[in-house]
Design a protein around this motif. Structure first.
Motif, PDB file in Angstrom:
ATOM      1  N   LEU A   6       0.845  -1.186   0.000  1.00  0.00           N
ATOM      2  CA  LEU A   6       0.000   0.000   0.000  1.00  0.00           C
ATOM      3  C   LEU A   6       0.883   1.239   0.000  1.00  0.00           C
ATOM      4  O   LEU A   6       2.045   1.195   0.394  1.00  0.00           O
ATOM      5  CB  LEU A   6      -0.913  -0.003   1.234  1.00  0.00           C
ATOM      6  CG  LEU A   6      -1.850  -1.210   1.345  1.00  0.00           C
ATOM      7  CD1 LEU A   6      -2.564  -1.187   2.684  1.00  0.00           C
ATOM      8  CD2 LEU A   6      -2.861  -1.176   0.206  1.00  0.00           C
ATOM      9  N   SER A   7       0.310   2.374  -0.429  1.00  0.00           N
ATOM     10  CA  SER A   7       1.109   3.603  -0.504  1.00  0.00           C
ATOM     11  C   SER A   7       1.641   4.021   0.861  1.00  0.00           C
ATOM     12  O   SER A   7       2.718   4.580   0.945  1.00  0.00           O
ATOM     13  CB  SER A   7       0.299   4.729  -1.133  1.00  0.00           C
ATOM     14  OG  SER A   7      -0.798   5.054  -0.303  1.00  0.00           O
ATOM     15  N   ASN A   8       0.905   3.733   1.922  1.00  0.00           N
ATOM     16  CA  ASN A   8       1.367   4.111   3.265  1.00  0.00           C
ATOM     17  C   ASN A   8       2.589   3.298   3.680  1.00  0.00           C
ATOM     18  O   ASN A   8       3.400   3.761   4.446  1.00  0.00           O
ATOM     19  CB  ASN A   8       0.259   3.921   4.289  1.00  0.00           C
ATOM     20  CG  ASN A   8      -0.819   4.983   4.157  1.00  0.00           C
ATOM     21  OD1 ASN A   8      -0.618   5.986   3.504  1.00  0.00           O
ATOM     22  ND2 ASN A   8      -1.951   4.719   4.788  1.00  0.00           N
ATOM     23  N   GLU A   9       2.700   2.102   3.185  1.00  0.00           N
ATOM     24  CA  GLU A   9       3.828   1.250   3.543  1.00  0.00           C
ATOM     25  C   GLU A   9       5.105   1.695   2.856  1.00  0.00           C
ATOM     26  O   GLU A   9       6.184   1.358   3.293  1.00  0.00           O
ATOM     27  CB  GLU A   9       3.521  -0.208   3.191  1.00  0.00           C
ATOM     28  CG  GLU A   9       2.424  -0.797   4.046  1.00  0.00           C
ATOM     29  CD  GLU A   9       2.060  -2.216   3.629  1.00  0.00           C
ATOM     30  OE1 GLU A   9       2.743  -2.771   2.757  1.00  0.00           O
ATOM     31  OE2 GLU A   9       1.092  -2.740   4.190  1.00  0.00           O
ATOM     32  N   ARG A  10       4.992   2.472   1.808  1.00  0.00           N
ATOM     33  CA  ARG A  10       6.189   2.947   1.107  1.00  0.00           C
ATOM     34  C   ARG A  10       6.691   4.268   1.690  1.00  0.00           C
ATOM     35  O   ARG A  10       7.719   4.747   1.274  1.00  0.00           O
ATOM     36  CB  ARG A  10       5.898   3.133  -0.381  1.00  0.00           C
ATOM     37  CG  ARG A  10       5.682   1.813  -1.091  1.00  0.00           C
ATOM     38  CD  ARG A  10       5.530   2.036  -2.548  1.00  0.00           C
ATOM     39  NE  ARG A  10       4.355   2.895  -2.770  1.00  0.00           N
ATOM     40  CZ  ARG A  10       3.599   2.901  -3.838  1.00  0.00           C
ATOM     41  NH1 ARG A  10       3.865   2.092  -4.823  1.00  0.00           N
ATOM     42  NH2 ARG A  10       2.562   3.697  -3.946  1.00  0.00           N
ATOM     43  N   GLY A  11       5.947   4.875   2.574  1.00  0.00           N
ATOM     44  CA  GLY A  11       6.396   6.113   3.204  1.00  0.00           C
ATOM     45  C   GLY A  11       5.933   7.370   2.500  1.00  0.00           C
ATOM     46  O   GLY A  11       6.317   8.458   2.872  1.00  0.00           O
ATOM     47  N   GLY A  12       5.116   7.271   1.479  1.00  0.00           N
ATOM     48  CA  GLY A  12       4.650   8.439   0.739  1.00  0.00           C
ATOM     49  C   GLY A  12       3.706   9.307   1.542  1.00  0.00           C
ATOM     50  O   GLY A  12       3.632  10.506   1.346  1.00  0.00           O
ATOM     51  N   GLY A  13       2.974   8.748   2.449  1.00  0.00           N
ATOM     52  CA  GLY A  13       2.021   9.504   3.256  1.00  0.00           C
ATOM     53  C   GLY A  13       2.692  10.444   4.239  1.00  0.00           C
ATOM     54  O   GLY A  13       2.165  11.495   4.570  1.00  0.00           O
ATOM     55  N   GLY A  14       3.845  10.106   4.729  1.00  0.00           N
ATOM     56  CA  GLY A  14       4.559  10.929   5.688  1.00  0.00           C
ATOM     57  C   GLY A  14       5.019  12.254   5.095  1.00  0.00           C
ATOM     58  O   GLY A  14       4.969  13.297   5.735  1.00  0.00           O
ATOM     59  N   LYS A  16       3.619  13.824   2.556  1.00  0.00           N
ATOM     60  CA  LYS A  16       2.427  14.653   2.351  1.00  0.00           C
ATOM     61  C   LYS A  16       2.027  15.353   3.646  1.00  0.00           C
ATOM     62  O   LYS A  16       1.686  16.537   3.646  1.00  0.00           O
ATOM     63  CB  LYS A  16       1.257  13.817   1.845  1.00  0.00           C
ATOM     64  CG  LYS A  16       1.357  13.386   0.419  1.00  0.00           C
ATOM     65  CD  LYS A  16       0.122  12.585   0.038  1.00  0.00           C
ATOM     66  CE  LYS A  16       0.263  11.973  -1.318  1.00  0.00           C
ATOM     67  NZ  LYS A  16      -0.898  11.131  -1.661  1.00  0.00           N
ATOM     68  N   ALA A  17       2.063  14.631   4.743  1.00  0.00           N
ATOM     69  CA  ALA A  17       1.683  15.209   6.039  1.00  0.00           C
ATOM     70  C   ALA A  17       2.635  16.334   6.433  1.00  0.00           C
ATOM     71  O   ALA A  17       2.193  17.384   6.917  1.00  0.00           O
ATOM     72  CB  ALA A  17       1.670  14.125   7.112  1.00  0.00           C
ATOM     73  N   ILE A  18       3.918  16.147   6.204  1.00  0.00           N
ATOM     74  CA  ILE A  18       4.903  17.178   6.531  1.00  0.00           C
ATOM     75  C   ILE A  18       4.672  18.424   5.683  1.00  0.00           C
ATOM     76  O   ILE A  18       4.718  19.551   6.184  1.00  0.00           O
ATOM     77  CB  ILE A  18       6.341  16.638   6.353  1.00  0.00           C
ATOM     78  CG1 ILE A  18       6.624  15.591   7.425  1.00  0.00           C
ATOM     79  CG2 ILE A  18       7.363  17.767   6.410  1.00  0.00           C
ATOM     80  CD1 ILE A  18       7.921  14.845   7.252  1.00  0.00           C
ATOM     81  N   ILE A  19       4.390  18.249   4.405  1.00  0.00           N
ATOM     82  CA  ILE A  19       4.142  19.380   3.513  1.00  0.00           C
ATOM     83  C   ILE A  19       2.874  20.119   3.930  1.00  0.00           C
ATOM     84  O   ILE A  19       2.854  21.348   3.983  1.00  0.00           O
ATOM     85  CB  ILE A  19       4.066  18.914   2.045  1.00  0.00           C
ATOM     86  CG1 ILE A  19       5.452  18.473   1.574  1.00  0.00           C
ATOM     87  CG2 ILE A  19       3.525  20.020   1.147  1.00  0.00           C
ATOM     88  CD1 ILE A  19       5.468  17.819   0.213  1.00  0.00           C
ATOM     89  N   ILE A  20       1.831  19.402   4.261  1.00  0.00           N
ATOM     90  CA  ILE A  20       0.573  20.030   4.680  1.00  0.00           C
ATOM     91  C   ILE A  20       0.768  20.796   5.986  1.00  0.00           C
ATOM     92  O   ILE A  20       0.303  21.926   6.130  1.00  0.00           O
ATOM     93  CB  ILE A  20      -0.547  18.973   4.803  1.00  0.00           C
ATOM     94  CG1 ILE A  20      -0.951  18.490   3.409  1.00  0.00           C
ATOM     95  CG2 ILE A  20      -1.749  19.538   5.547  1.00  0.00           C
ATOM     96  CD1 ILE A  20      -1.897  17.327   3.395  1.00  0.00           C
ATOM     97  N   ILE A  21       1.476  20.208   6.935  1.00  0.00           N
ATOM     98  CA  ILE A  21       1.742  20.893   8.207  1.00  0.00           C
ATOM     99  C   ILE A  21       2.575  22.153   7.966  1.00  0.00           C
ATOM    100  O   ILE A  21       2.307  23.207   8.544  1.00  0.00           O
ATOM    101  CB  ILE A  21       2.429  19.939   9.212  1.00  0.00           C
ATOM    102  CG1 ILE A  21       1.427  18.873   9.668  1.00  0.00           C
ATOM    103  CG2 ILE A  21       2.997  20.702  10.408  1.00  0.00           C
ATOM    104  CD1 ILE A  21       2.025  17.762  10.486  1.00  0.00           C
TER     105      ILE A  21
END
Length: 120
Positions: A6-14, A16-21
């Protein structure tokens, strides 16, 4: 059996969260930097009306206005505050103007102009 990642397992979600914050923090910082000069202007306008309603002498009115200017940190000198007193009509007029440069970490600069013109 093949495994699907899944995309979360590859680290892509982290990322995005840093950019949004970072965007949210930047927006809050910019809002604060632009809101403070307007807050000071509105406060000074209200204080000038209250001081004018007191109907005191020109010198006392100037001292009270200057105290509020210093308290709010407004960049205006005492000699740039214009106070007139019409004894016949019992009207006090307080006029002053100033400018503030808002600097957003060196990337964006904007000069804001403010004016207080109170007649009571």
């Amino acid at each position: 059996m093949t495994e699907k990642t899944l995309s979360n397992e590859r680290g892509g979600g982290g990322i995005k969260a840093i950019i949004i914050i970072a965007l949210i923090v930047t927006a809050m910082y910019s809002g604060f930097k632009f809101a403070m000069p307007y807050y000071k202007h509105n406060s000074m306008n209200s204080e000038a009306k209250e001081i004018a309603r007191l109907g005191q002498e020109k010198e006392k009115t100037l001292e009270l206005i200057n105290e509020k200017v210093q308290e709010l940190g407004i960049p205006i000198k005492k000699d740039k505050i214009n106070i007139t007193f019409d004894k016949e009509k019992r009207i006090i007029t307080i006029k002053m103007a100033w400018s503030v440069e808002v600097d957003l970490m060196g990337f964006y600069k904007k000069t804001l102009f403010f004016k207080v013109d109170v007649k009571e």
